[in-house]
Enzyme design. Structure first.
Site, short mmCIF file in Angstrom:
data_model
loop_
_atom_site.label_atom_id
_atom_site.label_comp_id
_atom_site.label_asym_id
_atom_site.label_seq_id
_atom_site.Cartn_x
_atom_site.Cartn_y
_atom_site.Cartn_z
CG HIS A 1 -51.73 27.83 -13.41
ND1 HIS A 1 -50.52 27.34 -13.00
CD2 HIS A 1 -51.47 28.61 -14.48
CE1 HIS A 1 -49.57 27.82 -13.78
NE2 HIS A 1 -50.13 28.60 -14.68
CG ASP B 1 -46.20 33.50 -14.15
OD1 ASP B 1 -45.51 33.90 -15.09
OD2 ASP B 1 -46.55 32.31 -14.01
CE LYS C 1 -50.49 25.89 -17.56
NZ LYS C 1 -49.39 26.58 -18.20
CG ASP D 1 -51.95 29.96 -17.76
OD1 ASP D 1 -52.02 30.98 -17.06
OD2 ASP D 1 -50.96 29.21 -17.79
CG HIS E 1 -46.75 32.40 -10.00
ND1 HIS E 1 -46.21 31.53 -10.92
CD2 HIS E 1 -45.74 32.73 -9.16
CE1 HIS E 1 -44.94 31.33 -10.63
NE2 HIS E 1 -44.63 32.03 -9.57
CG ASP F 1 -50.30 31.21 -12.45
OD1 ASP F 1 -51.29 31.79 -12.96
OD2 ASP F 1 -49.15 31.32 -12.92
CG ASP G 1 -49.22 33.63 -18.16
OD1 ASP G 1 -49.14 33.69 -16.93
OD2 ASP G 1 -49.27 32.54 -18.78
#
Ligand code: RNT
Ligand code: ZN
Length: 432
Positions: free
Chosen positions: A262, A326, A228, A294, A286, A259, A296
């Site tokens: 990230h 994610d 990350k 970040d 992810h 991810d 999400d």
């Protein structure tokens, strides 16, 4: 099957065939791809271990839509509905805090038996399982460090938790006859500029060596490590950065988890897949959607999702890539969030499988970039929707937005009767 769906499909097939795209073969390939749907969208990353613990670790869920799952039974019920609206057979991604047991158990002492109900359910549903140690939302992570903590006792607690988690992963894999990916993500980092960037990374490296010391059967469990760039409260420095885990993963034969949220805001994971694939046996994704940070957000059919699909298909990486989701949005119906994000991910892969890859490659090799661009752009309006409708119908799931009525009915009958939403207000923490 509805006649219009079938005839639209046949017409689409003929159009794609003109460029050498075999649509039936593409759908056959699509049906083999498993998406690992994350359980934590269903209850705002709360879990069942310490339900009163606030969500920490520099991640945040905003929104207070009613109906969050409060028990494993409720979560499974919500998941069953979501999976019934998504074409294909997939996996569920669990976090350690989702233990399903009456026993009071600590994270460093969890065992497969505490997840037996999930295993039984997964068997019954024909699902695979993936796993994650939960190195956040805990008393022992409250100062922002876990596996790289300067205090050896706290560090040991998290090492033991991660070791226990791998064994649970291996149990899932063995029981379900499909490999479990156990992904280690830790929040460790500093809000402000550290005096020493090296020492925590050394500690993390040594801790990971202990976590992974025991060899597990790779048919049952594969380990992944997730990097990350920054989190809330770790803006200046994250111990487990991309370079750290890229080095660690390659040196120790671990899956590198990418991810989508990230990295720097204009940096994309789609462009990393081909490079990393040359140096690793496998990759974990992810799939998420960062919005300015970040955040999400639920995965939508945006350029990056399409590009991720393209890279996996064109680089022939589907066989070595584990595709996990994610995101966590508490401002909309949580079952709908799963359905939208997962259907989009599958649909993006389908679009990639329908691209005239050979024609594009040929044009590129010949230096004919005009054809490359022209074909790419024209294919954006090829009738992939007709192929998608056929695929949904063939798999016995609702076509187009028909699934929404089922989610709305469930919301009335079940979700709205559950009382207060789970997500706590987080405004004070999210002033970024
Ligand atoms: C956090 C990481 C991590 C978590 C989940 C809940 O930034 O993306 O994967 O989202 O483990
Ligand atoms: Zn992640």
């Amino acid at each position: 099957m509805d006649q219009t769906i079938r005839s639209n499909y046949e017409a689409a097939k003929a159009l794609y065939a003109k460029h050498g795209v075999d649509v039936d073969a593409a759908l056959e390939k699509l049906s083999q791809i498993k998406i690992s749907m994350h359980c934590w969208q269903g209850d705002d990353v709360r879990g069942f271990l310490n339900k009163d613990q606030a969500l920490t670790g520099g991640i945040s869920v905003t929104g207070n839509y009613p109906g969050a799952a409060g028990t494993p039974e409720e979560l499974r019920s919500d998941l069953e509905l979501a999976f019934s609206l998504i074409p294909g057979k997939h996996k569920l991604n669990l976090h350690a805090i989702y233990v399903d047991t009456d026993e009071k158990v600590e994270l460093d002492k969890i065992e497969p038996k505490h997840f037996q109900k999930w295993v039984d359910w997964a068997k019954e549903q024909g699902l695979g399982l993936d796993f994650n140690p939960t190195c956040f939302s805990h008393e022992k992570s409250k100062d922002g460090f876990t596996l790289s903590h300067p205090d050896p006792e706290i560090r040991q607690f998290w090492i033991d938790h991660c070791k226990a988690s791998r064994k649970i992963g291996a149990y899932f894999g063995e029981q379900l006859g499909q490999t479990c990916v156990t992904n280690v993500w830790i929040p460790d980092g500093f809000k402000d500029t550290p005096a020493d960037r090296l020492a925590p990374r050394k500690r993390l490296k040594e801790a990971l060596d202990q976590v992974f010391e025991e060899e597990l059967n790779p048919a049952h469990n594969l380990d992944a490590v997730e990097s990350k760039l920054f989190g809330l409260g770790s803006e200046a420095y994250v111990v487990g950065s991309h370079e750290f885990y890229m080095g660690y993963g390659i040196q120790n034969n671990k899956l590198i988890c990418l991810d989508a949220g990230h990295f720097h805001p204009t940096e994309v994971i789609s462009n990393k897949l081909s490079a990393i694939s040359l140096f690793t046996d496998g990759i974990l994704l992810h799939v998420s959607r960062p919005m300015r940070w970040d955040s999400d957000h639920v995965v939508t059919m945006d350029d990056e999702l399409i590009d991720i699909g393209r890279e996996l298909v064109r680089g022939d990486l589907l066989g070595k890539t584990h595709i996990g989701l994610d995101f966590f949005d508490a401002s909309i119906n949580r079952v709908a969030a799963w359905v939208i994000g997962t259907r989009n991910t599958i649909k993006a892969l389908m679009r990639a499988l329908l691209d005239p890859v050979e024609a594009l490659r040929q044009a590129e090799l010949e230096g004919d970039y005009t054809t490359r661009l022209a074909l790419t752009e024209e294919f954006k309006s090829y009738p992939f929707g007709a192929v998608w409708d056929y695929y949904c119908s063939k798999n016995g799931v609702p076509v187009r937005e028909e699934w929404l009525a089922e989610v709305k009915a469930y919301e009335q009958a079940v979700l709205l009767k559950r009382g207060e939403a789970a997500a706590a207000p987080v405004e004070a923490e999210t002033n970024v």
